[in-house]
Enzyme design. Structure first.
Site, PDB file in Angstrom:
ATOM      1  N   GLY A  43      -0.979   2.684   9.015  1.00 58.78           N
ATOM      2  CA  GLY A  43      -0.252   3.301   8.471  1.00 58.78           C
ATOM      3  C   GLY A  43      -0.230   4.490   8.392  1.00 58.78           C
ATOM      4  O   GLY A  43       0.029   5.919   7.978  1.00 58.78           O
ATOM      5  N   GLU A  98      -5.404   6.837   3.272  1.00 57.13           N
ATOM      6  CA  GLU A  98      -4.717   5.811   3.145  1.00 57.13           C
ATOM      7  C   GLU A  98      -2.727   5.442   3.459  1.00 57.13           C
ATOM      8  O   GLU A  98      -2.917   6.886   2.550  1.00 57.13           O
ATOM      9  CB  GLU A  98      -4.851   4.291   2.329  1.00 57.13           C
ATOM     10  N   ASP A  99      -2.236   4.907   3.696  1.00 58.15           N
ATOM     11  CA  ASP A  99      -0.662   5.726   4.066  1.00 58.15           C
ATOM     12  C   ASP A  99       0.192   5.075   2.281  1.00 58.15           C
ATOM     13  O   ASP A  99       0.825   5.982   1.927  1.00 58.15           O
ATOM     14  CB  ASP A  99       0.033   4.426   5.092  1.00 58.15           C
ATOM     15  N   ASP A 102      -0.444  -0.480  -2.551  1.00 60.89           N
ATOM     16  CA  ASP A 102       0.624  -1.437  -3.470  1.00 60.89           C
ATOM     17  C   ASP A 102      -0.353  -2.121  -4.609  1.00 60.89           C
ATOM     18  O   ASP A 102      -0.465  -1.334  -5.759  1.00 60.89           O
ATOM     19  CB  ASP A 102       1.370  -2.247  -2.441  1.00 60.89           C
ATOM     20  N   LYS A 130       2.256   3.288  -4.955  1.00 61.80           N
ATOM     21  CA  LYS A 130       3.478   2.359  -5.654  1.00 61.80           C
ATOM     22  C   LYS A 130       3.890   1.841  -7.622  1.00 61.80           C
ATOM     23  O   LYS A 130       1.604   1.879  -7.519  1.00 61.80           O
ATOM     24  CB  LYS A 130       3.545   0.998  -5.568  1.00 61.80           C
ATOM     25  N   PHE A 152      10.368  -2.267  -0.857  1.00 58.40           N
ATOM     26  CA  PHE A 152       9.689  -1.905  -0.026  1.00 58.40           C
ATOM     27  C   PHE A 152      10.270  -0.753   1.111  1.00 58.40           C
ATOM     28  O   PHE A 152      11.072  -0.253   1.086  1.00 58.40           O
ATOM     29  CB  PHE A 152      10.191  -3.279   1.715  1.00 58.40           C
ATOM     30  N   ASP A 159       5.363   0.581   8.029  1.00 51.10           N
ATOM     31  CA  ASP A 159       6.134  -0.445   8.659  1.00 51.10           C
ATOM     32  C   ASP A 159       6.806  -1.401   7.734  1.00 51.10           C
ATOM     33  O   ASP A 159       6.569  -1.513   7.525  1.00 51.10           O
ATOM     34  CB  ASP A 159       5.057  -0.457  10.005  1.00 51.10           C
ATOM     35  N   ARG A 165       7.787   3.445  11.514  1.00 51.37           N
ATOM     36  CA  ARG A 165       7.125   4.147  11.133  1.00 51.37           C
ATOM     37  C   ARG A 165       6.909   5.904  11.652  1.00 51.37           C
ATOM     38  O   ARG A 165       5.945   6.240  11.448  1.00 51.37           O
ATOM     39  CB  ARG A 165       5.021   3.715  12.396  1.00 51.37           C
TER      40      ARG A 165
HETATM   41  P1  IMP Z   1      -1.811  -3.851  -0.554  1.00 49.57           P
HETATM   42  O1  IMP Z   1      -3.075  -4.401  -0.262  1.00 49.57           O
HETATM   43  O2  IMP Z   1      -0.791  -4.562  -1.215  1.00 49.57           O
HETATM   44  O3  IMP Z   1      -2.174  -2.844  -1.699  1.00 49.57           O
HETATM   45  O4  IMP Z   1      -1.211  -3.413   0.231  1.00 49.57           O
HETATM   46  C1  IMP Z   1      -1.617  -2.380   1.825  1.00 49.57           C
HETATM   47  C2  IMP Z   1      -0.941  -2.646   2.530  1.00 49.57           C
HETATM   48  O5  IMP Z   1       0.227  -3.270   2.804  1.00 49.57           O
HETATM   49  C3  IMP Z   1      -0.813  -1.469   3.128  1.00 49.57           C
HETATM   50  O6  IMP Z   1      -1.353  -0.421   3.626  1.00 49.57           O
HETATM   51  C4  IMP Z   1       0.664  -1.145   3.953  1.00 49.57           C
HETATM   52  O7  IMP Z   1      -0.102  -1.416   5.111  1.00 49.57           O
HETATM   53  C5  IMP Z   1       1.001  -2.029   3.421  1.00 49.57           C
HETATM   54  N1  IMP Z   1       2.661  -2.201   2.603  1.00 49.57           N
HETATM   55  C6  IMP Z   1       2.469  -2.225   1.082  1.00 49.57           C
HETATM   56  N2  IMP Z   1       3.861  -1.930   0.843  1.00 49.57           N
HETATM   57  C7  IMP Z   1       3.854  -1.014   1.767  1.00 49.57           C
HETATM   58  C8  IMP Z   1       5.748  -0.443   1.313  1.00 49.57           C
HETATM   59  O8  IMP Z   1       6.128  -1.013   0.786  1.00 49.57           O
HETATM   60  N3  IMP Z   1       6.195  -0.508   3.213  1.00 49.57           N
HETATM   61  C9  IMP Z   1       5.077  -0.873   3.922  1.00 49.57           C
HETATM   62  N4  IMP Z   1       4.149  -1.134   4.036  1.00 49.57           N
HETATM   63  C10 IMP Z   1       3.581  -1.573   3.348  1.00 49.57           C
HETATM   64 MG    MG Z   2      -2.644   0.093   5.731  1.00 48.31          MG
END
Ligand code: IMP
Ligand code: MG
Length: 180
Positions: A43, A98-99, A102, A130, A152, A159, A165
């Site tokens: 991402g 990072e993209d 969350d 977020k 989301f 993606d 993407r």
């Molecule tokens: P985390 O570990 O919950 O912080 O999220 C890890 C990964 O989940 C991110 O790097 C994204 O690849 C994916 N992700 C989390 N939220 C979203 C979203 O809203 N859209 C798309 N990918 C997400």
């Molecule tokens: Mg990611």
């Protein structure tokens, strides 16, 4: 497909302007030191490409691929390295790119993992954070392009099942897409 996308939260122009500001702050922070940008695949490719081209800081780039989500929309909490770094990061200044943050699970795991390799410093820049991540996370992003609501999101590298993407903007995905 058009009906799958809901509301545009960040336009391409919004992102471009915000990355100008962040690049200025990052340049001011590193004062010309060499930095290793580490992109988390897949991402972060968009922010890596756009942000790196705005920096005057001398940078190298490396990439890691981690699995955290599988194909769903919920963080599993299980992180695996699918592709490790090519570079040795010992005594180097690392900037994680990072993209999205969350739950913050992936990032806190990554920071802990990279710390064991003894870099000189670790900083974090992300395209999106977020709002719920602000309270749940135990790692802090140093530079955040946009704080967005807990929906989301797709586009600008983000993606859903590898789709969207390449959208130049960030928008919300209609709930029927991921609940059906
Ligand atoms: P985390 O570990 O919950 O912080 O999220 C890890 C990964 O989940 C991110 O790097 C994204 O690849 C994916 N992700 C989390 N939220 C979203 C979203 O809203 N859209 C798309 N990918 C997400
Ligand atoms: Mg990611």
């Amino acid at each position: 497909m058009a009906g799958d996308l809901e509301e545009i939260l960040v336009t391409a122009e919004d992102m471009d302007k915000r990355l100008d500001e962040i690049a200025g702050e990052i340049d001011a922070y590193y004062q010309g030191e060499q930095v290793l940008m580490i992109g988390v695949l897949r991402g972060s490719l968009m922010i890596m490409a756009d942000l790196s081209r705005k920096l005057s800081t001398p940078v190298a780039m490396d990439w890691m691929a981690l699995s955290s989500y599988g194909s769903g929309t919920q963080s599993s909490g299980v992180v695996r390295i699918l592709k490790d770094l090519t570079e040795d990061i010992k005594v180097r200044h690392v900037l994680i790119v990072e993209d999205i943050i969350d739950s913050g699970l992936t990032l806190s795991w990554l920071v802990a993992n990279l710390e064991t390799r003894e870099p000189a410093s670790i900083k974090i820049v992300t395209a999106v954070r977020k709002s719920e991540a602000v309270c749940r996370m135990n790692v802090n992003a140093d530079w955040v392009a946009f704080d967005l609501p807990d929906a989301f999101l797709v586009g600008y590298g983000l993606d859903y099942n590898e789709k969207y993407r390449n959208l130049p903007f960030i928008c919300t995905l209609a709930e029927h897409v991921y609940t059906s």
